[in-house]
Enzyme design. Sequence first.
Site, mmCIF file in Angstrom:
data_model
loop_
_atom_site.group_PDB
_atom_site.id
_atom_site.type_symbol
_atom_site.label_atom_id
_atom_site.label_comp_id
_atom_site.label_asym_id
_atom_site.label_seq_id
_atom_site.Cartn_x
_atom_site.Cartn_y
_atom_site.Cartn_z
ATOM 1 N N CYS A 47 0.799 -1.229 0.000
ATOM 2 C CA CYS A 47 0.000 0.000 0.000
ATOM 3 C C CYS A 47 0.830 1.277 0.000
ATOM 4 O O CYS A 47 0.744 2.092 -0.922
ATOM 5 C CB CYS A 47 -0.930 -0.007 1.209
ATOM 6 S SG CYS A 47 -2.001 -1.455 1.312
ATOM 7 N N HIS A 93 -2.871 6.318 4.526
ATOM 8 C CA HIS A 93 -1.788 5.349 4.739
ATOM 9 C C HIS A 93 -0.420 5.882 4.318
ATOM 10 O O HIS A 93 0.400 5.145 3.762
ATOM 11 C CB HIS A 93 -2.089 4.033 4.016
ATOM 12 C CG HIS A 93 -1.357 2.874 4.638
ATOM 13 N ND1 HIS A 93 -1.327 1.609 4.079
ATOM 14 C CD2 HIS A 93 -0.624 2.779 5.774
ATOM 15 C CE1 HIS A 93 -0.629 0.800 4.828
ATOM 16 N NE2 HIS A 93 -0.185 1.484 5.873
#
Length: 759
Positions: A97, A153
Site C-alpha cells: 500500500c 496510509h
Amino acid sequence: MRVAAVALTALSVFISLGRLSAHRAKPNQTQNHNDTKTPNQETEPKTKNQPHIIFILTDDQGFNDIGYHNPTIKTPTLDKLAAEGVTLENYYVQPICTPSRSQLLTGRYQIHTGLQHSIIRPSQPSCLPAHMDTLPERLRQAGYTTHMVGKWHLGFYRKACLPTRKGFDSFFGSLTGSVDYYSYGSCDGPGLCGYDLHDDEGVAWGQEGKYSTTLFTQRARKILESHKPTDRPLFLLLSLQAVHTPLQIPKSYIYPYRGMANVARRKFAAMVSTVDEAVRNVTYALRKYGYYRNSVIIFSTDNGAQPFTGGSNWPLRGRKGTYWEGGVRGVAFVHSPLLRRRRRVSKALLHITDWFPTLVGLAGGNTSQSPGLDGFDVWPTISEGKESPRQEILHNIDPLHKPPAHTMKWDVSPEQPSGKPKRPKKPKKKKILKQKPKQKAAFRLKTTKKPRTFSHHAAKPKAKPLPKAKLKPVPKSKLKPKTKVYPQNQRPSHYYPHLKSHSSKSPSVSGTSRPKSQPPVQSRVKSKSRRNTSQNLSRARTPRPKSKTEPKLHLKSKSRRTLPQHQNMSQPGTLQPNPRPTLQLGLQPVWDASVQAAIRVGEWKLLTGDPGHGDWVPPQVLPTLPGRWWNLERAASALPKPSTLKNVWLFNITADPCERRDLADQRPDVVQRLMARLAHYNQTAVPVYFPPDDPRADPSRHRGAWVPWVHGDEGEEGKYHGVYKKGKNKKKRKKPKCPLCKLQAFFLKLNTRMMSNRI
C-alpha cells in the site's frame, strides 16, 4: 486677403498633419492594447480547457478481480467504462500500500523518498518527506480545488503529515492501513486498536454502523454537488478501502456469488461489486452536475491481490507483497470524452509514478518545479496511442528485507569447529553437505590449498579437474587463491566492482541472507576447473554433483572483458539476443544478488534476493487465512518457504507474462546489464527511513482514536537517523520444547479450517 488665405492654407496643412499622426498612432495603440490582453486571452481558454480529474484508487484488487479479465466477477460499470475508454494492460504499481500511494502523490521511486522498506504502520513516526512536493500541491497551483476521500496510509504522526497539509483542500477518510468497515476500528497488532475516521484534521465521531464504501461514495457525491464545475477545475482522489481485509460486506451483495464454494472468495467478489456500484454512483454524479464532458476518470489498483483473503492474480505469478507479476501488475483504465483514440487496449509500459507528470501536464501545470521526478508524461500514449516514453521500471531496492533463514554449511571436516579449519587432507576425499538451519551460514571448503570462508550459500561443489592434456598451462601466481575474509559485522556494499573474477569456486555475490552479511570472497580463478555457463550469474544455487554428460569447456583464464557499470538501458533494443550461452570470465559483478530488488528494462525483468512467495495460485484454492491480517504485510511469510537457494531470476515478460521460464542461466549477459542498472539506481538512493514504534501513538492516550501525537517542530526523522532494526543486539531465547503445545496448535488449526469451510 492673401495673408488670410496663406494663414488658412497653413492651418489646414497643420490640421491634416495632426490627423495623419493620430491615425498612424492608432494601430500602435491597438497593438499595445492587444499585447496587454494576450496573457488574459491565453489564460481564459486555458482555464476552460482544464479537465476535471477523478482518480479512483482501490485496495488489493488483483489482476483476476475484474469483469473484463474474469467473467465470474460482476463489474458491469467498470467493464463498460474500460471498453469505452483505454484499458491499460501493461500498467505497474508497487506490491504493497504505502509505496504505491507515495509514488502516486510524489512521482518518485521509493528509493528517492526513503520508504523502500515495508509500509508505514500506525505507531511509526514516519510520513512523506517534508521537502518533497505532491501532486495535489501542483494541481492547486494550477488553479484546481483538491479533495481526498478514503484511505491515506502515508503517515500521520504529526499534523504536517496529514492530507490537508500535503495539498488537499479537504479530507474525509482513514489515516491507517486497514480499518473495520463498520466500526472504523484499526489495530496495529493485538491490543493496540483505536478509532480511525477523520474529517479534515479532526476525528469524525458518530459514524459507526455505516459501511465505509457507501460512506466514502456519499462524501464524494456531496463534493461534486457542492462544487460548481464552471468556476474552477476539480481534482478528486477517491481512495477506497475496498477490497482490503477485513472481508466485510452487506449480505445483499453476496447473493449473486452464492455459487462460489470458497467463503473468502465469495465475500471478496461481493466487495468488488460494491466498488463497481460506487464507481457507477460517482459517474452518475459527474453527468448530473455537469462534469462529465470535460472530465478524465482514472481507475487503478494500488497493488496485487492477496489469495489468502479471497483475491486472485491468476494466471500471473505471486501475490501482494511480492515482486512477481501478480504483485506489481495492476488493473487500470482511463475513461474520458477527451481521449482522441478510445475503445482500445493499450500495451504501452506505464507505471504509477507516471500519473504525477501526466496529470500536472494535463492541467497546464509546470513539472519543472518538481525536480527528480521518476515518472513520464504519458498522456499522448494514453490519448493518441503514441509510443510510451517509459522503457524501464525500477520496482524497488530494499536493503533491509530479511529473507528466510535458509542456511547451509559446506564442511569437509565436521569435527573441526567453525573458524578453525583443520589442515586439508587428500583432495580425492568426497565433500559432505550438511544443513544446519539454526546456525549462521558459513562455507568452509576443503581443498589442497588453504581453506576459504564463503559468505552464505553461494558456492557449488568443486569439480573434478580436467585432463592436463586439454588445458593450457597457467602461471603459478594464478593458482594460489588469494582470500580476504571480512568480519561478520561489516556490511557489504550493493555492488563490488573491485572483484577481479568470478567462477564456481569464488562466488561474487552472496545468497539470500540477512541485510548484514559477509561480503563475497576476492580470489583468483583456477583454469584447471570445470565451469558451468550458468555459474557466472545464477548465484546461490543448491550444491549438486556434476553430471558426467556435461560438456567440458576449454577456457583461457586470460579471456576477460570489462562490463560498464552504468550502461544506458533506456531502449530495449540494446539487449541483443545471444544465440549461444557462453561463459564469460572476468566479469565484474556490480550487484549483490542477496539484496531484494527488481527491475524491468524493455521486455526483460530481473529479480534478486527474495522476491517473495512465487506460486501460481488459481482462484479458491486457499480457503483459509493462515494468520491475522497484520502478519500478511510483514517480511516473514506465513507459508513455508521452498528450500531452494536461488536468488537471481530473469524473465522475458513479453513472451512469458506468467514468469514460468527462468532465463537467468541462458542469458547471463542480460542479467549483468540489468544488474548494472540496479547499481546505477542504487547510487541515487537515499537512506531507508524505518523508525521504531512510538509508544506515544497509543490510541488510549488520545481518547481512543488514532491522531497525530508529535506536536510542534519536534523532528522524529533526525532522532533515529534513518534506519532502526528491532532486536539488533538481542539474543533470541530458545523456547523449551513442548510436544503437547504442538499437538494443541495442530488441532486448533484443523478446527479453524473446518469451520471456515462451512457454506
